[in-house]
Design a protein around this motif. Structure first.
Motif, short mmCIF file in Angstrom:
data_model
loop_
_atom_site.label_atom_id
_atom_site.label_comp_id
_atom_site.label_asym_id
_atom_site.label_seq_id
_atom_site.Cartn_x
_atom_site.Cartn_y
_atom_site.Cartn_z
N GLU A 31 -23.39 -31.48 13.21
CA GLU A 31 -24.23 -30.31 13.48
C GLU A 31 -24.29 -29.94 14.96
N MET A 32 -23.92 -30.85 15.86
CA MET A 32 -24.01 -30.55 17.28
C MET A 32 -22.72 -30.89 18.04
N TYR A 33 -22.33 -32.14 18.04
CA TYR A 33 -21.24 -32.60 18.92
C TYR A 33 -19.90 -31.95 18.60
N TYR A 34 -19.48 -31.96 17.34
CA TYR A 34 -18.17 -31.42 16.98
C TYR A 34 -18.10 -29.90 17.09
N LEU A 35 -19.22 -29.23 17.16
CA LEU A 35 -19.26 -27.77 17.26
C LEU A 35 -19.17 -27.29 18.71
N ASN A 36 -19.17 -28.22 19.64
CA ASN A 36 -19.17 -27.88 21.06
C ASN A 36 -18.11 -28.69 21.80
N GLN A 37 -17.82 -28.27 23.00
CA GLN A 37 -16.94 -29.04 23.88
C GLN A 37 -17.73 -29.41 25.12
N PHE A 38 -17.82 -30.69 25.38
CA PHE A 38 -18.60 -31.17 26.51
C PHE A 38 -17.66 -31.72 27.58
N HIS A 39 -17.65 -31.04 28.73
CA HIS A 39 -16.82 -31.44 29.86
C HIS A 39 -17.64 -32.14 30.93
N ASP A 40 -18.94 -32.22 30.70
CA ASP A 40 -19.85 -32.79 31.68
C ASP A 40 -20.83 -33.72 30.96
N ILE A 41 -20.98 -34.92 31.48
CA ILE A 41 -21.84 -35.90 30.81
C ILE A 41 -23.30 -35.47 30.78
N ASN A 42 -23.76 -34.80 31.82
CA ASN A 42 -25.16 -34.35 31.84
C ASN A 42 -25.41 -33.26 30.81
N GLN A 43 -24.43 -32.40 30.61
CA GLN A 43 -24.51 -31.38 29.57
C GLN A 43 -24.59 -32.03 28.19
N LEU A 44 -23.80 -33.06 27.98
CA LEU A 44 -23.81 -33.78 26.71
C LEU A 44 -25.15 -34.49 26.50
N LYS A 45 -25.66 -35.14 27.53
CA LYS A 45 -26.97 -35.81 27.41
C LYS A 45 -28.06 -34.81 27.03
N GLU A 46 -28.07 -33.67 27.70
CA GLU A 46 -29.08 -32.65 27.41
C GLU A 46 -28.95 -32.14 25.98
N ALA A 47 -27.73 -31.92 25.52
CA ALA A 47 -27.51 -31.45 24.15
C ALA A 47 -27.99 -32.49 23.13
N ILE A 48 -27.75 -33.76 23.40
CA ILE A 48 -28.22 -34.82 22.49
C ILE A 48 -29.74 -34.86 22.46
N ASN A 49 -30.37 -34.81 23.62
CA ASN A 49 -31.84 -34.80 23.67
C ASN A 49 -32.40 -33.60 22.90
N GLN A 50 -31.82 -32.43 23.11
CA GLN A 50 -32.29 -31.23 22.40
C GLN A 50 -32.08 -31.37 20.89
N TYR A 51 -30.95 -31.94 20.49
CA TYR A 51 -30.70 -32.09 19.06
C TYR A 51 -31.71 -33.04 18.42
#
Length: 168
Positions: A117-137
């Motif tokens: 629902e979140m990770y495979y639908l996006n491309q994360f090139h930055d670890i902080n962007q990924l952390k924020e997306a996980i927290n939001q999810y």
């Protein structure tokens, strides 16, 4: 689980940051009663500190909890320090059989849901962007994602309803 904090499950999963050799590890504890994520921590290493920090955060948020605590047989969960944390809190220890990830099925299911629902639908090139997306999810999952098995409530709504009935 019949009540909140009766049974907790834990595990660690891995995410890759595109275009780098960086991996992000997510450790979480799921309450089997309502499938809510009661604690999660992230780090660039899958180590004992990550699992310990996740556990300590769960206890800080639920100081009176004494659940059955289920994990796989990962090094983070079988080491003496982690086992002492569990026994000092009078928790019943449960571990998956060797090579049987299905024993921790609800936790594995959450990882699959998060990634599809979140990770495979996006491309994360930055670890902080990924952390924020996980927290939001995780906030979305706990507080806004309605679940049929929870009578059309979110995990937190279902949890709070039970806690109110138990006067906790």
């Amino acid at each position: 689980a019949d009540n909140p904090n009766d049974k907790w499950l834990t595990d660690v999963t891995e995410f890759k940051v595109i275009g780098t050799n960086t991996k992000l590890y997510l450790s979480a504890i799921l309450d089997l009663y309502d499938t809510s994520i009661i604690s999660h921590q992230m780090g660039i290493s899958n180590n004992n500190k990550l699992a310990n920090d996740t556990f300590d955060d769960a206890i800080k948020k639920n100081p009176n909890a004494k659940p059955m605590f289920h994990s796989d047989r990962g090094f983070q969960y079988t080491n003496k320090v982690f086992q002492k944390k569990l026994t000092s809190r009078s928790m019943t220890v449960s571990m998956s059989r060797v090579g049987r990830c299905i024993d921790n099925g609800p936790m594995e299911s959450f990882w699959g849901t998060l990634k599809s629902e979140m990770y495979y639908l996006n491309q994360f090139h930055d670890i902080n962007q990924l952390k924020e997306a996980i927290n939001q999810y995780i906030v979305f999952y706990n507080e806004q994602r309605y679940q049929e098995k929870l009578k059309g409530l979110t995990p937190i709504e279902y949890r709070n309803q039970a806690l109110n009935q138990l006067n906790i």
